[in-house]
Design a protein around this motif. Structure first.
Motif, PDB file in Angstrom:
ATOM      1  N   ARG A   8       0.841  -1.207   0.000  1.00 18.30           N
ATOM      2  CA  ARG A   8       0.000   0.000   0.000  1.00 18.30           C
ATOM      3  C   ARG A   8       0.873   1.253   0.000  1.00 18.30           C
ATOM      4  O   ARG A   8       0.559   2.248  -0.679  1.00 18.30           O
ATOM      5  CB  ARG A   8      -0.934  -0.001   1.209  1.00 18.30           C
ATOM      6  N   ARG A   9       1.976   1.208   0.744  1.00 15.57           N
ATOM      7  CA  ARG A   9       2.883   2.343   0.783  1.00 15.57           C
ATOM      8  C   ARG A   9       3.507   2.582  -0.592  1.00 15.57           C
ATOM      9  O   ARG A   9       3.648   3.727  -1.037  1.00 15.57           O
ATOM     10  CB  ARG A   9       3.976   2.101   1.818  1.00 15.57           C
ATOM     11  N   ALA A  10       3.883   1.490  -1.275  1.00 22.07           N
ATOM     12  CA  ALA A  10       4.472   1.615  -2.610  1.00 22.07           C
ATOM     13  C   ALA A  10       3.462   2.149  -3.616  1.00 22.07           C
ATOM     14  O   ALA A  10       3.812   2.956  -4.487  1.00 22.07           O
ATOM     15  CB  ALA A  10       5.018   0.259  -3.071  1.00 22.07           C
ATOM     16  N   VAL A  11       2.215   1.712  -3.510  1.00 24.13           N
ATOM     17  CA  VAL A  11       1.177   2.187  -4.428  1.00 24.13           C
ATOM     18  C   VAL A  11       0.979   3.690  -4.287  1.00 24.13           C
ATOM     19  O   VAL A  11       0.748   4.405  -5.270  1.00 24.13           O
ATOM     20  CB  VAL A  11      -0.148   1.426  -4.193  1.00 24.13           C
ATOM     21  N   ARG A  12       1.111   4.207  -3.061  1.00 21.95           N
ATOM     22  CA  ARG A  12       0.941   5.643  -2.840  1.00 21.95           C
ATOM     23  C   ARG A  12       2.041   6.461  -3.513  1.00 21.95           C
ATOM     24  O   ARG A  12       1.871   7.669  -3.724  1.00 21.95           O
ATOM     25  CB  ARG A  12       0.880   5.948  -1.343  1.00 21.95           C
ATOM     26  N   ARG A  13       3.163   5.824  -3.832  1.00 17.62           N
ATOM     27  CA  ARG A  13       4.260   6.531  -4.484  1.00 17.62           C
ATOM     28  C   ARG A  13       4.077   6.651  -5.998  1.00 17.62           C
ATOM     29  O   ARG A  13       4.840   7.352  -6.664  1.00 17.62           O
ATOM     30  CB  ARG A  13       5.595   5.832  -4.212  1.00 17.62           C
ATOM     31  N   VAL A  14       3.107   5.966  -6.542  1.00 14.63           N
ATOM     32  CA  VAL A  14       2.914   5.951  -7.991  1.00 14.63           C
ATOM     33  C   VAL A  14       2.471   7.323  -8.479  1.00 14.63           C
ATOM     34  O   VAL A  14       1.564   7.938  -7.906  1.00 14.63           O
ATOM     35  CB  VAL A  14       1.877   4.879  -8.392  1.00 14.63           C
ATOM     36  N   GLU A  15       3.107   7.782  -9.553  1.00 19.41           N
ATOM     37  CA  GLU A  15       2.768   9.069 -10.165  1.00 19.41           C
ATOM     38  C   GLU A  15       2.204   8.841 -11.561  1.00 19.41           C
ATOM     39  O   GLU A  15       2.612   7.898 -12.249  1.00 19.41           O
ATOM     40  CB  GLU A  15       4.026   9.947 -10.261  1.00 19.41           C
ATOM     41  N   PRO A  16       1.289   9.685 -12.005  1.00 21.21           N
ATOM     42  CA  PRO A  16       0.743   9.519 -13.363  1.00 21.21           C
ATOM     43  C   PRO A  16       1.787   9.843 -14.421  1.00 21.21           C
ATOM     44  O   PRO A  16       2.691  10.663 -14.201  1.00 21.21           O
ATOM     45  CB  PRO A  16      -0.411  10.520 -13.400  1.00 21.21           C
ATOM     46  N   GLY A  17       1.694   9.192 -15.563  1.00 18.61           N
ATOM     47  CA  GLY A  17       2.603   9.460 -16.666  1.00 18.61           C
ATOM     48  C   GLY A  17       2.133  10.627 -17.507  1.00 18.61           C
ATOM     49  O   GLY A  17       0.996  11.089 -17.384  1.00 18.61           O
ATOM     50  N   ASP A  18       3.018  11.098 -18.366  1.00 13.12           N
ATOM     51  CA  ASP A  18       2.687  12.243 -19.206  1.00 13.12           C
ATOM     52  C   ASP A  18       2.451  11.863 -20.661  1.00 13.12           C
ATOM     53  O   ASP A  18       2.344  12.732 -21.534  1.00 13.12           O
ATOM     54  CB  ASP A  18       3.799  13.300 -19.126  1.00 13.12           C
ATOM     55  N   GLY A  19       2.394  10.560 -20.941  1.00 12.55           N
ATOM     56  CA  GLY A  19       2.088  10.114 -22.292  1.00 12.55           C
ATOM     57  C   GLY A  19       3.259  10.100 -23.249  1.00 12.55           C
ATOM     58  O   GLY A  19       3.083   9.825 -24.439  1.00 12.55           O
ATOM     59  N   ARG A  20       4.454  10.346 -22.765  1.00 13.85           N
ATOM     60  CA  ARG A  20       5.614  10.347 -23.659  1.00 13.85           C
ATOM     61  C   ARG A  20       5.828   8.948 -24.234  1.00 13.85           C
ATOM     62  O   ARG A  20       5.503   7.946 -23.588  1.00 13.85           O
ATOM     63  CB  ARG A  20       6.860  10.822 -22.928  1.00 13.85           C
ATOM     64  N   PRO A  21       6.359   8.845 -25.455  1.00 13.58           N
ATOM     65  CA  PRO A  21       6.511   7.526 -26.086  1.00 13.58           C
ATOM     66  C   PRO A  21       7.655   6.720 -25.486  1.00 13.58           C
ATOM     67  O   PRO A  21       8.640   7.280 -24.985  1.00 13.58           O
ATOM     68  CB  PRO A  21       6.795   7.875 -27.556  1.00 13.58           C
ATOM     69  N   LEU A  22       7.522   5.414 -25.557  1.00 10.98           N
ATOM     70  CA  LEU A  22       8.572   4.503 -25.111  1.00 10.98           C
ATOM     71  C   LEU A  22       9.682   4.481 -26.155  1.00 10.98           C
ATOM     72  O   LEU A  22       9.438   4.234 -27.334  1.00 10.98           O
ATOM     73  CB  LEU A  22       8.004   3.094 -24.930  1.00 10.98           C
ATOM     74  N   LYS A  23      10.908   4.744 -25.709  1.00  6.98           N
ATOM     75  CA  LYS A  23      12.037   4.764 -26.629  1.00  6.98           C
ATOM     76  C   LYS A  23      12.503   3.341 -26.930  1.00  6.98           C
ATOM     77  O   LYS A  23      12.490   2.469 -26.071  1.00  6.98           O
ATOM     78  CB  LYS A  23      13.193   5.572 -26.048  1.00  6.98           C
ATOM     79  N   ARG A  24      12.916   3.142 -28.170  1.00 10.72           N
ATOM     80  CA  ARG A  24      13.384   1.833 -28.599  1.00 10.72           C
ATOM     81  C   ARG A  24      14.650   1.452 -27.841  1.00 10.72           C
ATOM     82  O   ARG A  24      15.478   2.299 -27.523  1.00 10.72           O
ATOM     83  CB  ARG A  24      13.654   1.846 -30.099  1.00 10.72           C
ATOM     84  N   PHE A  25      14.778   0.163 -27.567  1.00  4.03           N
ATOM     85  CA  PHE A  25      15.946  -0.334 -26.852  1.00  4.03           C
ATOM     86  C   PHE A  25      17.148  -0.327 -27.788  1.00  4.03           C
ATOM     87  O   PHE A  25      17.122  -0.913 -28.861  1.00  4.03           O
ATOM     88  CB  PHE A  25      15.684  -1.757 -26.336  1.00  4.03           C
ATOM     89  N   ARG A  26      18.236   0.327 -27.359  1.00  6.45           N
ATOM     90  CA  ARG A  26      19.468   0.390 -28.128  1.00  6.45           C
ATOM     91  C   ARG A  26      20.477  -0.621 -27.585  1.00  6.45           C
ATOM     92  O   ARG A  26      20.513  -0.882 -26.376  1.00  6.45           O
ATOM     93  CB  ARG A  26      20.068   1.795 -28.057  1.00  6.45           C
ATOM     94  N   TRP A  27      21.335  -1.126 -28.452  1.00  5.83           N
ATOM     95  CA  TRP A  27      22.273  -2.170 -28.048  1.00  5.83           C
ATOM     96  C   TRP A  27      23.223  -1.699 -26.950  1.00  5.83           C
ATOM     97  O   TRP A  27      23.613  -2.479 -26.079  1.00  5.83           O
ATOM     98  CB  TRP A  27      23.073  -2.658 -29.260  1.00  5.83           C
TER      99      TRP A  27
END
Length: 217
Positions: A8-27
């Motif tokens: 429950r304590r960890a859940v309270r730390r969750v912040e909303p995202g801003d919708g930015r795109p996920l960057k592709r994984f680079r080698w």
């Protein structure tokens, strides 16, 4: 009860995202980035893909390491580690050890646990590919890692206890412990490097033992 309080304590730390795109994984991100995916199917047949991105190359003690949860490739929520990120039907739990992730699991509301799927380009994904393509070799590597850690604990812990009981203020209460193992400095360094490599290999499989990996860390 303690586990639920921590969740429950960890859940309270969750912040909303801003919708930015996920960057592709680079080698070149292999040593310090982990990326996992979770595909959920809803009762109406819809499919959603959640991704957990952790840049663990940052200083963990500073609190800057975060687990970022993406929905459909867009930042949905985030939290510093250890993280508990709500998703439909449960939560995604993310934790780290000193050598990488030790947990990235989807825990359903009824208590079932499922490890997320590592991205193929990540170090965890490459280790999983080895397990699929060469299972016998994979088992040998895993067994060797465990043997290295067991041997390291047997060799290094007695030496550490000897150092801790060496001061007179401590020795007068506990007595001084004399380690049956006395290795030269270069040998202890070599063992330390081997244990780090073994624990890192186990972290790529999200395997963690408080006794073995915790002692190595």
């Amino acid at each position: 009860m303690m586990r639920e309080w921590r969740r429950r304590r960890a859940v309270r730390r969750v912040e909303p995202g801003d919708g930015r795109p996920l960057k592709r994984f680079r080698w070149w991100q292999v040593p310090f980035r982990a990326l996992f995916h979770l595909r959920l199917t809803h009762t109406d047949g819809r499919h959603e893909v959640y991704s957990v991105d952790v840049r663990h190359g940052q200083n963990q003690s500073s609190g800057n390491v975060r687990a970022r949860l993406y929905l459909g490739g867009r930042l949905h929520s985030q939290s510093r580690l250890p993280a508990v990120l709500p998703v439909p039907g449960g939560v995604v739990e993310v934790r780290m050890s000193g050598f990488g992730l030790k947990r990235c699991h989807y825990v359903t509301d009824d208590g079932a646990e499922h490890q997320l799927t590592p991205d193929p380009a990540s170090a965890e994904g490459r280790r999983a590919r080895l397990d699929r393509s060469h299972p016998a070799l994979s088992r040998c590597v895993a067994t060797f890692s465990a043997i290295v850690l067991v041997a390291a604990v047997a060799v290094l812990v007695p030496q550490l206890v000897e150092q801790l009981t060496a001061p007179a203020a401590i020795a007068q209460h506990t007595g001084r412990f004399h380690s049956p193992v006395d290795l030269p400095k270069w040998a202890n360094i070599a063992i330390g490097l081997a244990t780090a490599a073994a624990s890192t290999e186990r972290a790529l499989r999200l395997r963690y033992s408080r006794l073995l990996d915790g002692a190595a860390g």
